[in-house]
Design an enzyme around this catalytic site. Sequence first.
Site, PDB file in Angstrom:
ATOM      1  N   GLU A  38       0.724  -1.111  -0.024  1.00  0.00           N
ATOM      2  CA  GLU A  38       0.082  -0.060   0.154  1.00  0.00           C
ATOM      3  C   GLU A  38       0.932   1.400  -0.044  1.00  0.00           C
ATOM      4  OE1 GLU A  38      -2.204  -3.202   2.387  1.00  0.00           O
ATOM      5  OE2 GLU A  38      -0.290  -2.612   1.817  1.00  0.00           O
TER       6      GLU A  38
ATOM      7  N   CYS B  29      -2.620  -3.223   7.304  1.00  0.00           N
ATOM      8  CA  CYS B  29      -1.906  -3.001   8.579  1.00  0.00           C
ATOM      9  C   CYS B  29      -1.791  -1.796   9.040  1.00  0.00           C
ATOM     10  CB  CYS B  29      -0.332  -3.656   8.670  1.00  0.00           C
ATOM     11  SG  CYS B  29       0.847  -2.278   7.874  1.00  0.00           S
TER      12      CYS B  29
END
Length: 164
Positions: free
Chosen positions: A63, A91
């Site tokens: 990401e 996360c």
Amino acid sequence: MSDKREIASFDESFMLHAIELAKRGVASNAGGPFGAVIVRDGEIVGEGWNQVTSTNDPTAHAEIVAIRDACRRLGRFHLDDCVIYTSCEPCPMCLGAIYWARLKKIFYACDRKDAANIGFSDDLIYKEINISPQDRLIPAVNFLREKGLEAFQAWAEKQDKVPY
């Protein structure tokens, strides 16, 4: 569980691309099995896969790599007209980056339990966030606050700053 009505046929193609990037990263030994795609107006503007082990960068999650790619391509640091498709639930670090980039929606395939089942557990970080900084496993020591506030004051007074 997501509402199936929110998902269009083009969403599936972008998610499949993110999953393919995850597999490509695994095959090339770039890092863990994670891929991400950032889309604006039906077009991919950023993509990435986990590159933690190949770059020796613990922040090189899919990401983060995709956000950096999209920001570079678009020439801006806010992605508020974009969505992210990621092969796994982000996360805590990546979730924070998604909020800082102001992405408007997150689509994910696997969840944090799936990741934990193969050795990627974020539970410790989620727990640590709720503990006072000085009581965490990695203790944080607050000092020289008054000197630190000088930089904050300079920012507050700066007339030509670019707010974000």
